[in-house]
Design an enzyme around this catalytic site. Structure first.
Site, mmCIF file in Angstrom:
data_model
loop_
_atom_site.group_PDB
_atom_site.id
_atom_site.type_symbol
_atom_site.label_atom_id
_atom_site.label_comp_id
_atom_site.label_asym_id
_atom_site.label_seq_id
_atom_site.Cartn_x
_atom_site.Cartn_y
_atom_site.Cartn_z
ATOM 1 C CG ASP A 206 -2.330 1.713 -2.965
ATOM 2 O OD1 ASP A 206 -1.125 1.924 -2.719
ATOM 3 O OD2 ASP A 206 -3.010 0.905 -2.311
ATOM 4 C CG ASP A 284 3.980 -6.330 4.826
ATOM 5 O OD1 ASP A 284 4.079 -7.565 4.666
ATOM 6 O OD2 ASP A 284 2.896 -5.725 4.721
#
Length: 440
Positions: A206, A284
């Site tokens: 994306d 992350d």
């Protein structure tokens, strides 16, 4: 060298001819003892009253000298190869090949991956230097068809394990985060171990990239390789909203203690360190823990080189509507490979950045918020606690969350951003030494 050798040969030949001429004159001149120079002749060659004997002696001497001169001439001729200029050997200079930097696209079930791939292929300067690898999870047929439509322009990998991952009951709603972490581990192993690449730039399906996206990572690749105090290069500025960045400085780069992600470069050595302890989920945030960061920094830009257009995902648009959709994507090509990036080296950067921050005029939050600043700046806005940071950050429109005590985009506790056309440093007091992991 050729001219020097030719001169020596000519001199030798001239001396040879001259010597023989002088010899003949000396031998046949029959100079009398009373003449000048007569005392310098060899007594054996002095003329006598025996004319025949003199002739024989002269002939013997001449023959002996002639043999010597023939030997000298033979030696000269034996070096005839030196008369011609030597052929210069071509010296091959081994110019190192530019490194191959693959682009790994992490995909799942978004058919809009086409937007990401179209832009990458449009801007890619070389298929050989930037192979595009699409790793797909989820087994989504429509997305797989889109990726397959690019043929050999991309390499299409399919994550083989699509099973659910056993998790604690309270983490059942986070199943997506577990699958993403599993996918990242598998995909990065494919890049580094199966395909044997030495570096990779990771983007998600994306993301749209800026015109100088490839130039940016090409220029920073050697910086990352040569500086052990760095462990990633990111194309993303968490506070890079339009109006919060300086549009006049698209080439400006920073060191940051916060792992940004969203278009980032990793070296194989770092992956070999991380892979054995790779987390089951929330990879992350795990990267932002001090145990992984180990005091290392990342490079990030003033103006982002990626833009996310994927509102829907496992985070359910948590930050998209409030922050992400307002991120400014750089539109001006910056020739980073022609710039001197030495200022990013740790010692030089720390000294320069710290001086710039702490020499800036100190202002209050009210001055900044109400526009009561005089001069062009920069200005320093000081926080002293977790709460004061969060209050000021939220009110000024920058991201206020901290991970293991590190603010987004922070370097040594300092967050740099633009506000109403002026540079603001939201900074801790002078003498900062370390982050407090409880500030999370």
């Amino acid at each position: 060298m050729f001219r020097k050798r030719s001169s020596l040969i000519l001199c030798g030949t001239f001396l040879f001819v001259t010597w023989n001429a002088v010899l003949v004159l000396l031998l046949w001149g029959r100079t009398s003892p009373g003449q000048p120079g007569a005392g310098q002749l060899d007594p054996a060659s002095m003329p006598t009253d025996d004319v025949v004997g003199d002739v024989i002696r002269v002939a013997d001497s001449f023959e002996l000298e002639l043999e010597k001169q023939k030997e000298i001439l033979s030696q000269i001729l034996s070096h005839r190869s030196l008369w011609k200029p030597a052929k210069r050997k071509r010296v091959k200079v081994n110019v190192p090949s530019p490194p191959v930097i693959p682009i790994l696209v992490i995909a799942c079930n978004r058919v809009t991956v086409r937007r990401c791939l179209d832009k990458l292929l449009e801007l890619r300067p070389s298929a050989e230097l930037y192979p595009i690898i699409v790793s797909q999870d989820c087994g989504h047929t429509a997305t797989a068809d889109v990726i397959a439509s690019y043929g050999d322009k991309v390499t299409h990998l399919k994550q083989p394990d699509l099973s659910d991952i056993p998790v604690r009951p309270e983490h059942k709603k986070f199943q997506g985060y577990y699958k993403i972490s599993r996918h990242y581990r598998w995909a990065l192993n494919q890049v580094f171990r199966t395909l044997s690449h030495s570096s990779v730039v990771i983007v998600e399906d994306d993301l749209e990239v800026a015109p100088d996206f490839f130039e940016y990572f090409r220029a920073l690749h050697p910086v990352l390789q040569s500086d052990p105090s760095l462990w990633c290069v990111s194309a993303w500025n968490d506070n890079g909203r339009d109006g919060m960045v300086d549009p006049g400085q698209p080439a400006l780069l920073y060191r940051t203690d916060f792992f940004p992600g969203l278009g980032w470069m990793l070296l194989r050595e770092a992956w070999e360190e991380l892979e054995p302890k790779w987390p089951a989920s929330f990879w992350d945030d795990w990267m932002r823990q001090p145990e992984q960061r180990r005091g290392r920094a990342c490079i990030r830009p003033e103006i982002s080189r990626t833009l996310t257009f994927g509102r829907q995902g496992v985070s359910l648009g948590q930050f998209y509507d409030k922050y992400l959709k307002f991120i400014k994507l750089n539109s001006k090509f910056v020739p980073f490979t022609k710039l001197d990036l030495a200022y990013l080296q740790e010692d030089a950067y720390r000294t320069s950045f710290t001086k710039q921050v702490y020499s800036a005029a100190v202002v209050t939050y009210e001055d900044v918020k109400q526009g009561r600043l005089s001069g062009s700046g920069p200005f320093r806005l000081q926080y002293s606690s977790k709460d004061s940071f969060k209050v000021m950050a939220k009110s000024l429109g920058i991201m206020d969350d901290l991970k293991s005590g590190v603010p987004r985009t922070g370097y040594r506790g300092v967050v740099s951003f633009f506000y109403r056309g002026r540079r603001i440093y939201l900074a801790p007091p002078p003498g900062w030494s370390q982050y407090d992991p409880t500030w999370s």
